[in-house]
Design an enzyme around this catalytic site. Sequence first.
Site: not given
Ligand code: PHE
Length: 357
Positions: A165, A186, A212, A226, A269, A325
């Site tokens: 990120w 995010h 970003r 998002q 995750v 998630a």
């Molecule tokens: N937050 C992650 C992204 O911006 C996406 C994501 C969200 C992945 C939740 C897994 C679970 O790339």
Amino acid sequence: MTEPSAQPPTAQSIDEIIRSALAELESLENLEAVDQWRVSYLGRRGSLTAVLRSLSSLEVEERRTIGARANQAKITLEDRLEDRVRHINEDALKRSASRDRLDVTLPGRPALAGRLHPTTKIVREICNVFVAMGFGVVEGPEVEWDHYNFEMLNIPKGHPARDMWNTLWMDYEDPAGEKAMLLRTHTSPMQARVMESREPPIRVVVPGKCYRYEATDATHEWHFYQVEGLAVGEGITFADLKGTLYEFARKMFGEERQIRFRCDYFPFVEPGVDLSIDCFACDGDGDGCRICRDSGWIEILGAGMVHPKVLEGVGYDTGKYTGFAFGMGPERIAMLKYGIDDIRHFYANDLRFLRQF
Ligand code: PHE
């Protein structure tokens, strides 16, 4: 106009004044000229006023007849003056009415109606699919702490995953030298914020803007949206994740859609996956398809089971609760759905683009 005469007035001289006054009055076309006319006959030094003043020099008998005539003359001039003024005003009114006439048969100019931005539309559409499955909608701050954007998501300082990120940092001096502020990269920081503020069961989606530090191109913007999803409760398994996202894919892209999971890595995750749908353009054939680039599959989001470290971080009992998630980019969903070829169209404010939705 007749000069006031020093001679004593006669019936003739009064008739003469009236005649010339009325002749003159008829030719006057505007109110200023009429007013000058009034002054020169009926004003303090007007010719008729002079006649009335000089009546006193006449014999009693004459004064009576000449006086009556002179008074009658005054009334006549005043009446005609009034007529003339009314005539001039009516004339002006008629002229302006014909000049400014309103043509009620002309077609009107259509009122400009606004409409929803394509991002707003697709975000609402996405959220509605999840709302129908029992999810609530919450929103969170765009200016975020490092703590929520990274730390609470199992991405400690110095962790190489931070490079996933590219972050825009805020110019903020923390007195304690610990807290760092940023523009959220995010919507995932809302995972911890939501879990901190309530107990399971949790089912929420979080739409919102992210930022970003990135060079823009057809598929990258430095700001974009998002939609995050989070479900935590007792006995939630990967099957729930799969069923929920399968339902979502079919609601967004058609009932005949198939889905595919592949392993992916996100520190918050475990296991982590990315989700693809079979290509709606070539029905998964792939060969020669520009949309899925010959693969037959289109990646639409990242997901996974909430990492135990994340649950621990908010004080949840990991022996009791599990969850999943997911996170997706609505612009990408809209691009796929509506055949938009460049993400930069969304925020270029070109009405020719925006009007198509
Ligand atoms: N937050 C992650 C992204 O911006 C996406 C994501 C969200 C992945 C939740 C897994 C679970 O790339």
